[in-house]
Design an enzyme around this catalytic site. Structure first.
Site, PDB file in Angstrom:
ATOM      1  N   CYS A   9       0.843  -1.195   0.000  1.00 43.62           N
ATOM      2  CA  CYS A   9       0.000   0.000   0.000  1.00 43.62           C
ATOM      3  C   CYS A   9       0.882   1.250   0.000  1.00 43.62           C
ATOM      4  CB  CYS A   9      -0.891  -0.011   1.234  1.00 43.62           C
ATOM      5  SG  CYS A   9      -1.901   1.476   1.395  1.00 43.62           S
TER       6      CYS A   9
ATOM      7  N   CYS B 232      -7.549  -0.636   1.478  1.00 44.88           N
ATOM      8  CA  CYS B 232      -6.546  -1.193   2.391  1.00 44.88           C
ATOM      9  C   CYS B 232      -7.158  -1.239   3.786  1.00 44.88           C
ATOM     10  CB  CYS B 232      -5.304  -0.305   2.391  1.00 44.88           C
ATOM     11  SG  CYS B 232      -4.087  -0.777   3.644  1.00 44.88           S
TER      12      CYS B 232
ATOM     13  N   CYS C 271      -8.966  -4.666  -9.747  1.00 41.38           N
ATOM     14  CA  CYS C 271      -8.552  -3.621 -10.683  1.00 41.38           C
ATOM     15  C   CYS C 271      -8.020  -2.449  -9.855  1.00 41.38           C
ATOM     16  CB  CYS C 271      -9.772  -3.222 -11.513  1.00 41.38           C
ATOM     17  SG  CYS C 271      -9.409  -2.018 -12.789  1.00 41.38           S
TER      18      CYS C 271
HETATM   19 FE    FE Z   1      -2.737   1.124   3.525  1.00 37.26          FE
END
Ligand code: FE
Length: 138
Positions: free
Chosen positions: A53, A102, A125
């Site tokens: 992330c 996330c 995606c």
């Molecule tokens: Fe994150």
């Protein structure tokens, strides 16, 4: 690799997010924006490694699950760790889609669709702007 051992501290305010992220990353991760198709730096990345992330460093996807979707966004058939992402119904733009975030920082990553390849049939995606790539060692 563990998502419980953060490499970075989590911002506590939107101002902190703004100072950490580029304006383009902020628009996608914190405002659920979408990068233009084919504009992202990971669409055509074929290296072995891990995608984390861009907001918090959490491990999200492995290159072994990346496939050529033809969509213009980096696409994966499953997360590296199922608990690393959360899905939320998204009714924006006159569509019903499944948003992917996330789980650790709440950052917007992209959407998941049910037209992906085996073994899951799913297509995560993702926006390149929401991801960082860590090449495999060796
Ligand atoms: Fe994150």
């Amino acid at each position: 690799m563990s998502n419980d051992s953060p490499s970075v501290e989590m911002p506590k305010s939107e101002e902190e997010w703004k100072s950490r992220l580029s304006p383009e990353q902020y628009e996608v991760l914190r405002k659920a924006g979408t990068e233009r198709p084919w504009s992202g730096k990971y669409v055509d990345n074929h290296e072995d490694g891990t995608y984390t992330c861009a907001g918090c460093g959490s491990v999200l996807f492995d290159s072994s699950t990346k496939f050529e979707s033809g969509s213009g966004w980096p696409s994966f058939y499953e997360p590296a760790v199922a608990e690393a992402v959360e899905v939320v119904e998204d009714r924006s733009h006159g569509m019903v889609r499944t948003e992917v975030r996330c789980r650790r920082c709440g950052g917007h990553l992209g959407h998941v669709f049910d037209d992906g390849p085996n073994p899951t049939g799913l297509r995560y995606c993702m926006n390149s702007l929401s991801l960082d790539f860590k090449p495999a060692a060796g």
